[in-house]
Structures are given as structure tokens and as C-alpha cells.
Scaffold this motif. Structure first.
Motif, short mmCIF file in Angstrom:
data_model
loop_
_atom_site.label_atom_id
_atom_site.label_comp_id
_atom_site.label_asym_id
_atom_site.label_seq_id
_atom_site.Cartn_x
_atom_site.Cartn_y
_atom_site.Cartn_z
N LEU A 178 -3.13 -3.69 -3.38
CA LEU A 178 -1.76 -3.80 -3.37
C LEU A 178 -1.48 -5.20 -3.26
N ILE A 179 -0.51 -6.05 -4.00
CA ILE A 179 -0.20 -7.24 -3.74
C ILE A 179 1.42 -7.46 -3.84
N GLY A 180 1.79 -7.85 -2.71
CA GLY A 180 3.44 -7.77 -2.42
C GLY A 180 3.83 -6.30 -2.43
N GLY A 181 3.01 -5.34 -1.84
CA GLY A 181 3.48 -3.87 -1.56
C GLY A 181 3.37 -3.15 -2.95
N LYS A 182 3.06 -3.88 -4.03
CA LYS A 182 3.00 -3.04 -5.62
C LYS A 182 1.37 -3.04 -5.83
N SER A 192 -12.71 1.04 8.11
CA SER A 192 -11.44 1.31 7.68
C SER A 192 -11.21 1.98 6.41
N LYS A 193 -10.19 2.56 5.98
CA LYS A 193 -10.12 3.17 4.72
C LYS A 193 -9.33 2.04 3.87
N ARG A 194 -8.38 1.31 4.61
CA ARG A 194 -7.56 0.33 4.04
C ARG A 194 -7.54 -0.79 4.84
N VAL A 195 -7.34 -1.97 4.18
CA VAL A 195 -7.30 -3.41 4.96
C VAL A 195 -6.38 -3.99 4.32
N LYS A 196 -5.73 -4.78 5.29
CA LYS A 196 -4.61 -6.00 4.75
C LYS A 196 -5.40 -7.17 5.09
N VAL A 197 -5.15 -8.22 4.26
CA VAL A 197 -5.88 -9.57 3.98
C VAL A 197 -5.13 -10.43 3.87
N LYS A 198 -5.20 -11.56 4.61
CA LYS A 198 -4.55 -12.79 4.54
C LYS A 198 -5.68 -13.91 4.13
N TRP A 207 -2.58 -16.36 0.40
CA TRP A 207 -2.02 -15.19 -0.14
C TRP A 207 -2.48 -13.78 0.40
N TYR A 208 -1.70 -12.86 0.49
CA TYR A 208 -1.89 -11.54 1.18
C TYR A 208 -2.05 -10.39 0.21
N PHE A 209 -2.78 -9.49 0.34
CA PHE A 209 -2.83 -8.26 -0.20
C PHE A 209 -3.47 -7.16 0.65
N GLU A 210 -3.49 -6.12 -0.01
CA GLU A 210 -3.88 -4.81 0.92
C GLU A 210 -5.01 -4.16 -0.05
N ALA A 211 -6.27 -3.81 0.43
CA ALA A 211 -7.14 -3.04 -0.52
C ALA A 211 -7.50 -1.86 0.26
N GLY A 212 -8.17 -1.00 -0.84
CA GLY A 212 -8.66 0.51 -0.35
C GLY A 212 -10.02 0.82 -1.21
#
Length: 190
Positions: free
Chosen positions: A72-76, A119-125, A134-139
Motif C-alpha cells: 500500500l502506498i498512500g493507503g492505496k 508481523s503480518k503487516r508492517v508500515k515503513v518509513k 517515503w512511506y508504505f505498508e507491506a504484507g
């Protein structure tokens, strides 16, 4: 250029990486060399410590994996393959509470695979090669790879998740790696 891999029990693997403060051509060259090294040794991730450098830098490319990943980038939702390879430069992570067991290997531990809670998901800066945040979330598998490489940047190894009894069970394998008797898998060339 293919860099020399650092194997288990080299002390650099236990060092927390120093922050990167210069986003220049040397950094870009190092990232390229790390990507070539990772591909040569058939890895999906490589931290600077694994090539003998004490830096907050890792490269990841899960595009060739059959395991599921999400981004997910920018929540999308974003296509994972379009954002590979991925660079972790001075990263910070936020973890979800839900965990799963991941069966992992590591280029610094040839032939060894162990189960690690992640963790199943991680938020990254992180930062790009120009020094922009830049920021994103990965699963999925991408999340696992990020957490594994982030651990390296903190001087933590995947064997640190094992109990004393589990470490005892793999003692001989670790000794083989220390003695240089483990076999590294490399990419076949034409």
C-alpha cells in the motif's frame, strides 16, 4: 560488482548500522552492487552488514517469488513488482500485533532454514536514493523480507528468535557455517 558475503559468526552481523547521510553516486553504486550480489546468490534481500558494511541500508526484490505479497502506498494498493527492487535506507518500522510464523533462510547462514514469528503487516518509513522520505505498508512475503532485513540493520539475526533448545538443535549446522563448510547457492551464468 559482486560483493563478498559475510557469513555467520562475523562480528559485523551484530552491529547496528550507522545512518546514511550522503545520498550521492557512491550510495547508488553500492546499492547496484548489493542488488547484483543479492541476485548472484539467489536472495530476496541483502543488508549492508551482510557485505561487511555498518550502514542502515538494505535491498529487497521479491518480484521473482511465488509467495504472496501486498503493498500500500498512500493507503492505496500498488503492484509489488512495479516497486521492485526496494531500498531500505535509514528505515523505521511500525509492526501490526497479529503475527504469523515464517520459514526463513538467510544468505549469511547458507542452507539453514528456521521458523520465525513475524508481523503480518508492517508500515515503513524510508528514504529513496535522492534522500526523499517515503512511506508504505507491506504484507505477506514482502513484509517478512522487510522485517528480516531490518533486523540485520539493527544487528539482530533470525537465529535470535530461537529458544535455547532450538539453538542447541542447530548447533552443528552453525558450526559448519563458521568453519566455511556450508555451500552457498549461486546464480548460473551463461
Amino acid at each position: 560488482m559482486i560483493l563478498k558475503l559475510v557469513l555467520y559468526d562475523n562480528p559485523i552481523l551484530r552491529k547496528k548500522g550507522m545512518p546514511i547521510d550522503s545520498f550521492d553516486d557512491r550510495l547508488k553504486r553500492l546499492v547496484q552492487d548489493m542488488l547484483e550480489t543479492m541476485a548472484y546468490y539467489k536472495g530476496v534481500g541483502l543488508a549492508a552488514q551482510q557485505v561487511g558494511l555498518n550502514l542502515q541500508l538494505a535491498v529487497i526484490d521479491v518480484s521473482g517469488s511465488k509467495l504472496s505479497s501486498s503493498l500500500l502506498i498512500g493507503g492505496k494498493p500498488a503492484m509489488v513488482e512495479e516497486h521492485m527492487p526496494l531500498f531500505l535506507i535509514n528505515p523505521t518500522l511500525s509492526y501490526t500485533q497479529s503475527k504469523e510464523i515464517s520459514n526463513e533462510g538467510c544468505l549469511s547462514f547458507p542452507g539453514l532454514r528456521i521458523d520465525v514469528p513475524r508481523s503480518k503487516r508492517v508500515k515503513v518509513k524510508t528514504f529513496d536514493l535522492e534522500g526523499r522520505p517515503w512511506y508504505f505498508e507491506a504484507g505477506g512475503f514482502l513484509s517478512v523480507a522487510i522485517q528480516h532485513e531490518f533486523d540485520h540493520l539493527q544487528g539482530k539475526l533470525f537465529i535470535d528468535y530461537l529458544s535455547a533448545e532450538q539453538k542447541k538443535a542447530i548447533k552443528e549446522e552453525l558450526e559448519k557455517i563458521k568453519r566455511g563448510e556450508a555451500i552457498l547457492s549461486v546464480k548460473e551464468t551463461d
